[in-house]
Design an enzyme around this catalytic site. Structure first.
Site, PDB file in Angstrom:
ATOM      1  N   SER A 138      51.028  42.341  42.901  1.00 58.19           N
ATOM      2  CA  SER A 138      49.268  42.333  42.874  1.00 58.19           C
ATOM      3  C   SER A 138      49.479  41.798  44.269  1.00 58.19           C
ATOM      4  O   SER A 138      49.514  41.539  45.658  1.00 58.19           O
ATOM      5  CB  SER A 138      49.069  41.944  41.095  1.00 58.19           C
ATOM      6  OG  SER A 138      47.827  42.203  41.261  1.00 58.19           O
ATOM      7  N   HIS A 197      48.045  48.157  35.650  1.00 61.36           N
ATOM      8  CA  HIS A 197      48.056  47.038  36.480  1.00 61.36           C
ATOM      9  C   HIS A 197      49.490  45.958  35.443  1.00 61.36           C
ATOM     10  O   HIS A 197      49.314  45.498  35.307  1.00 61.36           O
ATOM     11  CB  HIS A 197      46.694  46.680  37.033  1.00 61.36           C
ATOM     12  CG  HIS A 197      47.091  45.030  37.469  1.00 61.36           C
ATOM     13  ND1 HIS A 197      47.001  45.232  39.279  1.00 61.36           N
ATOM     14  CD2 HIS A 197      47.218  43.804  37.799  1.00 61.36           C
ATOM     15  CE1 HIS A 197      46.787  44.695  39.667  1.00 61.36           C
ATOM     16  NE2 HIS A 197      47.560  44.067  39.102  1.00 61.36           N
TER      17      HIS A 197
END
Ligand code: GCU
Length: 409
Positions: A248, A389
């Site tokens: 990320s 995610h």
């Protein structure tokens, strides 16, 4: 929530592939003058420095040079860590001689059963080094709250990110794992800058970054390079075999660290999204305006020029990713993470791949987005998995195969 909907229509996230606008990517293999780049030498001596300079000026900002010497202290060595599977070292790395200056703790696990020096995967951690494994020997990191306070971590956060690190799998593959906690480099909130390393490099009288100066993402990347400085000094580490992983926002940092620091033999960019591996011109998922508004401290001030103007960028993510060539590059996405724009991440890697071919290496090898759980590519690899995610066991299984192919063991 996917839509961070600001007032302006254009900052709304597109999540419908049919709404992706037509766009033309800037050529990765042509000099600014327009002259095509057709061999590895002109890539290395001409085009690569041009792209690096664009990213320094317009995106991440210019980082300071490597310090002349590294100040560090080995705090502890435990040969029977993780039930005898690992040697654990904890090392403090100092960023300055000033007593109250930031410093970071590096956690290193080396495989007890494998030969040394061992190859090592280095990663920036979100939660602190104590979250990486359920290991009572690791001191609890102090955490920054989002309102400027530092507080001790709770004991229950120990091992809290273990599924994201898969230490036992890494050790079983014969590799070590090193991690540093990113908020010891710079705390991650607007205004956190003053508690991090950036002020150490201000000009006399300077209190705020100027356009062109580095942002927090570049600071985290720089910290990863200082961790590498230590790994080079540790005789149990095979410093010619160190790969860097980031997830990320830390995947964005991993790309920029790998771009600048050729000692990383590969980079893994897990769901790095906008400002990372995803093609900005697609306007899909997170957009530049959303990124710059919610995280004003992450990038160089000049990056804000491109809010709602992705088409005017003299760069796109394929160019940042190409800076890894001819070293290894792994880009990965998750189906449930449309905010990061999986297809845009794939296209970033695919459009960077021609640079590897100049070196006689194979890149992604296809312009067609693969199905779930069907990794593609060679020196540049890509997969998309089901789920949200995150960094998962499936991701690590792929990364360890990639490391083995890269390192030849
Ligand atoms: C937010 C941000 C992303 C970033 C992510 C993360 O979602 O918008 O750009 O990658 O946080 O770091 O988890």
């Amino acid at each position: 929530t996917l839509c961070w909907c600001a007032s302006a229509q254009k900052t709304e996230a597109i999540t419908d592939e049919a709404k992706v606008p037509a766009y033309t990517l800037p050529a990765v293999l042509a000099l600014k003058s327009g002259q095509p780049v057709t061999d590895a030498k002109s890539w290395t001596t001409k085009r690569r420095p041009e792209i690096l300079a664009i990213y320094e000026a317009e995106v991440y900002g210019k980082s300071p040079a490597r310090p002349p010497k590294l100040n560090y202290e080995v705090k502890s060595v435990e040969k029977q860590a993780l039930g005898g599977k690992a040697t654990r070292k904890i090392v403090t790395i100092f960023f300055s001689d000033k007593p109250d200056a930031p410093k970071m703790d590096l956690l290193l696990y080396l495989p007890a059963a494998a030969a040394k020096p061992a190859p090592v995967i280095l990663g920036l951690s979100f939660g602190g080094i104590h979250t990486v494994a359920n290991d009572p020997g690791v001191p609890l990191a102090e955490q920054w709250t989002r309102d400027n306070r530092k507080q001790p971590s709770a004991e229950k956060s120990r091992g809290g990110e273990a599924s994201r690190w898969q230490v036992e799998k890494i050790l079983a593959a014969g590799y070590g794992l090193a991690t540093v906690y990113y908020e010891q480099i710079e705390p991650d909130f607007a205004g956190g800058m003053k508690y991090g390393i950036r002020p150490l490099f201000f000009k006399p009288g300077q209190t705020e970054p100027e356009p062109g100066d580095w942002g927090a993402v570049a600071a985290w990347a720089w910290g990863a390079s200082r961790a590498m400085d230590y790994l080079e000094k540790d005789k149990d580490v095979d410093a010619r075999r160190v790969g860097l992983i980031g997830h990320s926002r830390l995947g964005k940092a991993a790309i920029w660290a790998g771009a600048q620091d050729a000692r990383f033999t590969f980079i893994i960019s897990n769901e790095s999204g906008e400002g990372g591996a995803a093609i900005s011109r697609r306007d899909y998922g997170e957009r530049t305006t959303a990124l710059n508004t919610r995280f004003p401290h992450w990038f160089d001030g000049n990056y804000k020029k491109y809010n709602d103007r992705e088409n005017e960028m003299p760069f796109d993510s394929h160019m940042a990713l190409a800076l890894m060539a001819p070293r290894g590059l792994y880009v990965a996405s998750a189906e449930g993470d449309q905010w990061s724009d999986p297809k845009g991440e794939f296209l970033g890697a695919a459009n960077a791949s021609p640079v590897w071919e100049l070196f006689g290496k194979k890149g992604i090898g296809t312009m067609t987005m693969p199905d779930l759980h069907e990794p593609v590519g060679d020196s540049v690899r890509y997969h998309i998995r089901a789920g949200k995610h995150d960094v998962t066991e499936y991701d690590w299984e792929q990364y360890l195969k990639f490391a083995k192919a890269q390192w030849g063991r």
